[in-house]
Scaffold this active site. Structure first.
Site, PDB file in Angstrom:
ATOM      1  N   HIS A 187      25.343  70.466  53.484  1.00 46.39           N
ATOM      2  CA  HIS A 187      25.119  69.806  52.196  1.00 46.39           C
ATOM      3  C   HIS A 187      23.897  68.894  52.332  1.00 46.39           C
ATOM      4  O   HIS A 187      24.025  67.704  52.599  1.00 46.39           O
ATOM      5  CB  HIS A 187      26.348  68.996  51.799  1.00 46.39           C
ATOM      6  CG  HIS A 187      26.304  68.525  50.386  1.00 46.39           C
ATOM      7  ND1 HIS A 187      27.414  68.491  49.576  1.00 46.39           N
ATOM      8  CD2 HIS A 187      25.293  68.057  49.637  1.00 46.39           C
ATOM      9  CE1 HIS A 187      27.079  68.008  48.387  1.00 46.39           C
ATOM     10  NE2 HIS A 187      25.796  67.747  48.395  1.00 46.39           N
TER      11      HIS A 187
ATOM     12  N   GLU B 151      25.266  73.722  50.043  1.00 45.39           N
ATOM     13  CA  GLU B 151      25.828  72.982  48.917  1.00 45.39           C
ATOM     14  C   GLU B 151      24.868  71.893  48.482  1.00 45.39           C
ATOM     15  O   GLU B 151      24.152  71.306  49.311  1.00 45.39           O
ATOM     16  CB  GLU B 151      27.127  72.291  49.343  1.00 45.39           C
ATOM     17  CG  GLU B 151      28.201  73.194  49.823  1.00 45.39           C
ATOM     18  CD  GLU B 151      29.479  72.441  50.085  1.00 45.39           C
ATOM     19  OE1 GLU B 151      29.430  71.262  50.436  1.00 45.39           O
ATOM     20  OE2 GLU B 151      30.555  73.057  49.926  1.00 45.39           O
TER      21      GLU B 151
ATOM     22  N   HIS C 286      37.018  69.841  50.660  1.00 43.59           N
ATOM     23  CA  HIS C 286      36.914  68.380  50.672  1.00 43.59           C
ATOM     24  C   HIS C 286      38.227  67.733  51.120  1.00 43.59           C
ATOM     25  O   HIS C 286      39.251  67.830  50.457  1.00 43.59           O
ATOM     26  CB  HIS C 286      36.453  67.770  49.351  1.00 43.59           C
ATOM     27  CG  HIS C 286      35.861  66.412  49.561  1.00 43.59           C
ATOM     28  ND1 HIS C 286      34.521  66.197  49.748  1.00 43.59           N
ATOM     29  CD2 HIS C 286      36.455  65.203  49.680  1.00 43.59           C
ATOM     30  CE1 HIS C 286      34.308  64.904  49.945  1.00 43.59           C
ATOM     31  NE2 HIS C 286      35.469  64.272  49.913  1.00 43.59           N
TER      32      HIS C 286
END
Ligand SMILES: CC(=O)[C@@H](O)[C@H](O)COP(=O)(O)O
Ligand SMILES: NCC(=O)COP(=O)(O)O
EC number: 2.6.99.2
Length: 255
Positions: free
Chosen positions: A43, A70, A206
């Site tokens: 990310h 991401e 997550h």
């Protein structure tokens, strides 16, 4: 079988705490793969607090498993404030050049500590849809980071996205507290059912960990992939990386 994509953000966070290449991100990715990881996730945030743009290019050059990048598609170029670290080229600019197997769009602002919400497509659907079309046109499987909200998931299908990634923090918190776990998990089951009804593939991530993952993996119909980084990194410090990846694969029902 549910794919395990290991997120390397926290490995990069350790690397950034010194002017060093230790841990070496591509080498660590390879160790995860050798230990049985099905994919690698990163990310790259505009402040490059952990994963840097250069890491994304280095990983793209060596990965033999699925690469999932991401990030916020609206994140533009940002000059690096750290000597010796290259500038952030902009999220979409980077993805266009790298063309990873999958791109997961996440509506994160710059000031967020971490990802903490899914898209509001009632508000942003018209701006997200063209980006989805562009990424798909580049041959990139496109996923949207979503709360377990059936109405929003139906809107996600209208953007043309291939998949959604269910944001699982609410489940992780319920599991840790022992309160309302069945109710919250039921929300995710319903969200998964709606995703399937709408022709969307289903990812999740997550705050998943070795404690909450088995029940989630058993309960969620059609789950294709989980991306896990924070807890997995901590577990690797405790029991070793190879043991950790094997433990997460077992938690996903693979033996
Ligand atoms: C989108 C998501 O929930 C995570 O993939 C995200 O990468 C976490 O970001 P940090 O590792 O910066 O907390
Ligand atoms: N998309 C979720 C991810 O990649 C890792 O999230 P976390 O396990 O670090 O919370």
């Amino acid at each position: 079988m549910i794919a395990l994509s290991v997120n390397l953000n926290k490995i990069a966070l350790i690397r950034n705490s010194r002017d060093t290449r230790n841990p070496d991100i591509p080498a660590h990715a390879q160790m995860c793969i050798d230990a049985g990881a099905d994919g690698i996730t990163v990310h790259p945030r505009p402040d490059q607090r952990h994963i840097r743009a250069s890491d994304c290019f280095d990983l793209a050059a060596m990965l033999a498993v699925e690469f999932n990048i991401e990030g916020n598609p609206m994140a533009g170029p940002r000059r690096s404030e750290r000597p010796g670290v290259g500038d952030y080229p902009g999220f979409m600019e980077m993805v266009r050049e790298i063309r990873p197997a999958q791109c997961t769009l996440v509506p994160d602002g710059d000031a967020q500590l971490t990802s903490d919400h899914g898209f509001d497509l009632k508000r942003d659907g018209d701006s997200v849809a063209p980006l989805v079309a562009e990424l798909k046109g580049l041959g990139i499987r496109t996923s949207l980071f979503m709360d377990p909200d059936p109405e929003q998931i139906r809107l996600a299908a209208q953007t043309g996205a291939d998949r959604i990634e269910l944001y699982t923090e609410s489940y992780a918190r319920a599991f840790a507290s022992g309160r309302d776990v069945d109710t919250i998990l039921g929300q995710f089951v319903r969200a998964a059912e709606v995703a399937t009804e709408e022709g969307l593939g289903l990812n999740a991530g997550h705050d998943l960990d070795l404690h909450n993952l088995p029940d989630f993996a058993r309960a969620i119909p059609g789950l294709l992939e989980v991306s896990i980084g924070h807890a997995l990194t901590v577990d690797a410090i405790r029991i070793g990386l190879a043991n950790t990846v094997a433990a997460y694969q077992r938690a996903l029902g693979k033996h």
